[in-house]
Design a protein around this motif. Sequence first.
Motif, PDB file in Angstrom:
ATOM      1  N   GLY A   7      43.396  40.121  47.934  1.00  0.00           N
ATOM      2  CA  GLY A   7      42.289  39.284  47.473  1.00  0.00           C
ATOM      3  C   GLY A   7      41.162  40.034  46.813  1.00  0.00           C
ATOM      4  O   GLY A   7      40.141  39.427  46.475  1.00  0.00           O
ATOM      5  N   TYR A   8      41.311  41.342  46.593  1.00  0.00           N
ATOM      6  CA  TYR A   8      40.263  42.113  45.933  1.00  0.00           C
ATOM      7  C   TYR A   8      40.618  42.315  44.461  1.00  0.00           C
ATOM      8  O   TYR A   8      41.739  42.701  44.126  1.00  0.00           O
ATOM      9  CB  TYR A   8      40.080  43.470  46.598  1.00  0.00           C
TER      10      TYR A   8
ATOM     11  N   GLU B 272      32.440  35.193  47.949  1.00  0.00           N
ATOM     12  CA  GLU B 272      31.644  35.392  49.146  1.00  0.00           C
ATOM     13  C   GLU B 272      32.595  35.722  50.298  1.00  0.00           C
ATOM     14  O   GLU B 272      33.804  35.504  50.200  1.00  0.00           O
ATOM     15  CB  GLU B 272      30.823  34.135  49.476  1.00  0.00           C
ATOM     16  N   PRO B 273      32.091  36.251  51.392  1.00  0.00           N
ATOM     17  CA  PRO B 273      32.968  36.618  52.517  1.00  0.00           C
ATOM     18  C   PRO B 273      33.779  35.442  53.036  1.00  0.00           C
ATOM     19  O   PRO B 273      33.366  34.285  52.957  1.00  0.00           O
ATOM     20  CB  PRO B 273      31.978  37.133  53.577  1.00  0.00           C
ATOM     21  N   LEU B 274      34.952  35.754  53.590  1.00  0.00           N
ATOM     22  CA  LEU B 274      35.845  34.737  54.134  1.00  0.00           C
ATOM     23  C   LEU B 274      35.298  34.160  55.428  1.00  0.00           C
ATOM     24  O   LEU B 274      34.565  34.823  56.168  1.00  0.00           O
ATOM     25  CB  LEU B 274      37.229  35.338  54.393  1.00  0.00           C
TER      26      LEU B 274
ATOM     27  N   THR C 175      43.034  30.392  52.550  1.00  0.00           N
ATOM     28  CA  THR C 175      41.764  30.997  52.964  1.00  0.00           C
ATOM     29  C   THR C 175      40.592  30.149  52.496  1.00  0.00           C
ATOM     30  O   THR C 175      40.658  29.482  51.463  1.00  0.00           O
ATOM     31  CB  THR C 175      41.615  32.412  52.382  1.00  0.00           C
ATOM     32  N   SER C 176      39.507  30.199  53.246  1.00  0.00           N
ATOM     33  CA  SER C 176      38.240  29.575  52.855  1.00  0.00           C
ATOM     34  C   SER C 176      37.146  30.619  52.958  1.00  0.00           C
ATOM     35  O   SER C 176      37.237  31.560  53.746  1.00  0.00           O
ATOM     36  CB  SER C 176      37.916  28.379  53.759  1.00  0.00           C
ATOM     37  N   GLY C 177      36.104  30.445  52.143  1.00  0.00           N
ATOM     38  CA  GLY C 177      35.029  31.425  52.117  1.00  0.00           C
ATOM     39  C   GLY C 177      33.667  30.777  52.093  1.00  0.00           C
ATOM     40  O   GLY C 177      33.530  29.544  51.989  1.00  0.00           O
ATOM     41  N   GLU C 178      32.657  31.614  52.164  1.00  0.00           N
ATOM     42  CA  GLU C 178      31.278  31.130  52.097  1.00  0.00           C
ATOM     43  C   GLU C 178      30.922  30.599  50.714  1.00  0.00           C
ATOM     44  O   GLU C 178      29.855  30.019  50.534  1.00  0.00           O
ATOM     45  CB  GLU C 178      30.316  32.242  52.496  1.00  0.00           C
ATOM     46  N   ASP C 179      31.807  30.789  49.728  1.00  0.00           N
ATOM     47  CA  ASP C 179      31.586  30.235  48.392  1.00  0.00           C
ATOM     48  C   ASP C 179      32.061  28.789  48.292  1.00  0.00           C
ATOM     49  O   ASP C 179      32.163  28.239  47.188  1.00  0.00           O
ATOM     50  CB  ASP C 179      32.287  31.087  47.341  1.00  0.00           C
TER      51      ASP C 179
ATOM     52  N   ASN D 235      33.316  40.670  54.463  1.00  0.00           N
ATOM     53  CA  ASN D 235      34.418  41.185  53.662  1.00  0.00           C
ATOM     54  C   ASN D 235      35.060  40.051  52.880  1.00  0.00           C
ATOM     55  O   ASN D 235      35.273  38.960  53.417  1.00  0.00           O
ATOM     56  CB  ASN D 235      35.466  41.870  54.558  1.00  0.00           C
ATOM     57  N   TYR D 236      35.394  40.331  51.620  1.00  0.00           N
ATOM     58  CA  TYR D 236      35.909  39.305  50.720  1.00  0.00           C
ATOM     59  C   TYR D 236      37.428  39.149  50.774  1.00  0.00           C
ATOM     60  O   TYR D 236      37.970  38.205  50.209  1.00  0.00           O
ATOM     61  CB  TYR D 236      35.530  39.629  49.273  1.00  0.00           C
ATOM     62  N   GLY D 237      38.126  40.096  51.415  1.00  0.00           N
ATOM     63  CA  GLY D 237      39.579  40.117  51.328  1.00  0.00           C
ATOM     64  C   GLY D 237      40.275  39.769  52.627  1.00  0.00           C
ATOM     65  O   GLY D 237      39.667  39.618  53.694  1.00  0.00           O
ATOM     66  N   VAL D 238      41.601  39.646  52.516  1.00  0.00           N
ATOM     67  CA  VAL D 238      42.488  39.401  53.647  1.00  0.00           C
ATOM     68  C   VAL D 238      43.159  40.731  53.993  1.00  0.00           C
ATOM     69  O   VAL D 238      43.686  41.418  53.107  1.00  0.00           O
ATOM     70  CB  VAL D 238      43.558  38.347  53.294  1.00  0.00           C
ATOM     71  N   TYR D 239      43.153  41.078  55.259  1.00  0.00           N
ATOM     72  CA  TYR D 239      43.727  42.351  55.700  1.00  0.00           C
ATOM     73  C   TYR D 239      45.017  42.080  56.460  1.00  0.00           C
ATOM     74  O   TYR D 239      45.035  41.308  57.423  1.00  0.00           O
ATOM     75  CB  TYR D 239      42.733  43.117  56.567  1.00  0.00           C
TER      76      TYR D 239
END
Length: 891
Positions: A14-15, A316-318, A333-337, A626-630
């Motif tokens: 996701g980066y 934005e962060p997840l 995934t959902s994020g703060e955006d 963090n913006y990505g999925v690990y």
Amino acid sequence: MAESRVFSKNRALGYVSNHIPLNVRYIQRRKENLIVTSVGKSFHTYGCSHFTLLTVSPSHTDDITCLSGDAYHVYTAADKNIYAWRRGNELKHTYTGHNAPVHIILPFGPNILSVDEDSIVKVWDIRTEEELLELTFNNNIFKITCMIHPLACINKILLASEQGTLQLWNINTSKKIYDFNGWQSAVTAIEQAPALYVVAVGLANGKIKLFNFQIDEVLFELVQSWGIVTSISFRTDDNPIMVTGTTQGHIIFWDLEKKKVVNELINAHFKSIAGLKFLSNEPLIVTNSEDNSLKLWDCRENKDPTLLRIREGHSEPLTCLKFYGNDGHNILTSGEDSSLRICSTIAETFNKSLGKASFDRKASKKKNSHVKDNLIMPRITEFSFETTREKDWDNIAAQHLGLGVVTTWSYDKLKMGEHKLLHDRFKKNYNANSTALTMTQCGNFVIIGFNTGHIDRYNIQSGILRATYGDKKYGAHEGAVKGIMVDSLNQTVVSAGHDCYVKFWSFKSKLNIPKQVVKLIKPIEWLKTHRESSLIALALEDFSIILMDLDSRRVVRHFIGHEAQLKDATFSPDARWLVSSSMDCTIRTWDIPSGKMIDIFQVPEACISLTFSPTGQYLATAHVENYGVYLWSNKTLFSHVSLKAIQPNAPVPSVTLPGTLSEQTDNNEEITTDNQEQEDDIYVSPEQLSEDLITMSLLANSRWQNLLNIDIVKKRNKPKDPPKAPEAAPFFLPTIPSLEFKFDLSTSDKIEDDSKIIIPQGFSNLTVFGRQLQATINSNDYTVPIDRLKSLGPSSIDIEIQSLSLDMTLSTTLMLQFMKMIKYMMETYQNFELSQAYLAVFLKSHGTIIQNDEILWKYLEELQQVQTKTWSILQEKLFFNLSVVQHLKKL
């Protein structure tokens, strides 16, 4: 380094980009422009043709602070070091010498120039990594912010400062050529114009100066009303167009002949424009931003710029993530955006966006930026989905921060649905928020819980209210509803509230009275479920987790260990593990059957959401800011892992988050190291469990069962035609009769240089097994000949035993040693079935010789006594087990 027992780092997804400006390189061999973007400690290389991710660099020791490139290398700076890379992932050179972080790199023919935060300029030889020159500036007088090489000048660089002044230097003579007064505003961007001796200078006050540095004169000035100029680029296809970027994410197009704005791309990005670049001789501009996106725009004449290609992640962060489907290929995934996205574990090209949540979808599509911004809904805090009817209607329900409205989404159509679910009782109650939701496995209903204690059930296809659980006025719980689940057959609804109660409701009943109520000792934070096993996990305010069984409706496990607020938990596909995370930055794995913690590791940022792959291959996590999925690989699928319980006071290993480059190779090494470190913890079964037990060998039955009937087997397998000798053989080497093809070189002697005849020093017709038996006369160690027989097949064992009588001088000795070997196997209570099979073949082959030899038949009596003792032990165990089995059959 200490690692997790169960999970190893895989990669981050996701980066796409961050605040570092992109770099565009044209590769002649590929006939393509390559785009390089930074994603923290690594950089990505994309092909411009299809925005395909070509390479991911290895991880740097620190975050990348700047990057640049030429036709041969990509140059990156991390902290005080500079690196040169070939092919996007092969490190060729490292340049060390700066005492402060580097923030500017400029390739300059066979050299590169670098500037650190102390405004020290260094010139390096690319090939030899040698420092050629150093220029020192005072930050209080001239703090360098930008640097370019003017095309019309040889060996000269133009430096721009935070104070607004410029300087022209000759790096060949290390002399300053000219000082420019500047414009009393920090220079934030500088770019070479198509005209010689002309550069565009962007200032922090929004002004752009077209400046002829040869005559120290401003040709004309443009003012950008959006504030700071972040980047500048010129078209090079004979069109007098210049573009500038803003901190608001807008792109401004300027006609240099008319000296005015010709177009504006409002909200081209959601955050500040980090970099923009026109492709050489093409009406295409590529942009990147710290909103984690990379875009390619078509800017042809008489046409508004249109988006051609895009690569983006969450800006934005997840906030939440869950694996979608049963194949483990996609993560929702959902994020703060306020957006929902699909992240693929297979390839980045499969990533998709479902858009941002909007109060009015139709109005948000219009080109009115102010209206569009005001229509964005608050961030998604939780969502639920079902795949059963995904192609028929909306199959995702999402709740938003501070809102009672629940939105619906369609995974198949990749868009937000039309329904906004909210009961009429909350139309004027602006303090009502949805706090829990779930979808039924049939895909028809969504059940929503609110902070007021109410629980409503809606049909997701029509958006119509179908049922309300509990009192219609006061709700089902006295406090907020913290969790809801429905069994797979739509028979029971389970609700958990902050009032410490877990209530079981009939799905279709209209009595609105719970069938059963269970009170817990502490208020409940959230509820997670594993429908196939009817297990429910409930997080309590005291940072513990309890497991309840849906069928018996009783607490079956209680996990204690976390030291801060619990954030999320997920079951493994087989419901054997529960993986939980909390704000203490630890991720713990609990073994449900034993009720013990079997794994724990600490991460730099707290994990706020995690999900297990349906295949059990990956654990996916989302972390604070963090913006990505690990992704983390499950080690137990690829190697043996000790699942011994971890003591509460055991040290907690600290693990860094995975990088964007797959760390599968490193994981294998880490797994090996981890197993070596935990060698003491791994249980290894001893060869003999107890002195009063008989141990069998682990050999297959085919290796010993047919020994007595080997003559019949050979006769049956005898070929019809006799074997034909080869016409010519180059040489002959003796082989060892075993399952593995090996040459017997043990009797070969060294040949002297002048010798023409090979004469063995001592001739003997003993086999390898015979010589090993002969060696036991002095050593009394029978493990070597036993292992030798265990490695052979039935035919080879028969030949080895028969060959004991070939050498008449040693036959009695070898036979006696063989009987001692059998006695040793019986006395140690190991390889019982092998000892009986070998002894049977021995007596069958050499029975006559034993009868005529006093030493052998006397020793045979001792062997018989040991065999009788061993068999009595085994017989007792067999009869005992048979009696127990017969008794159980009668029950």
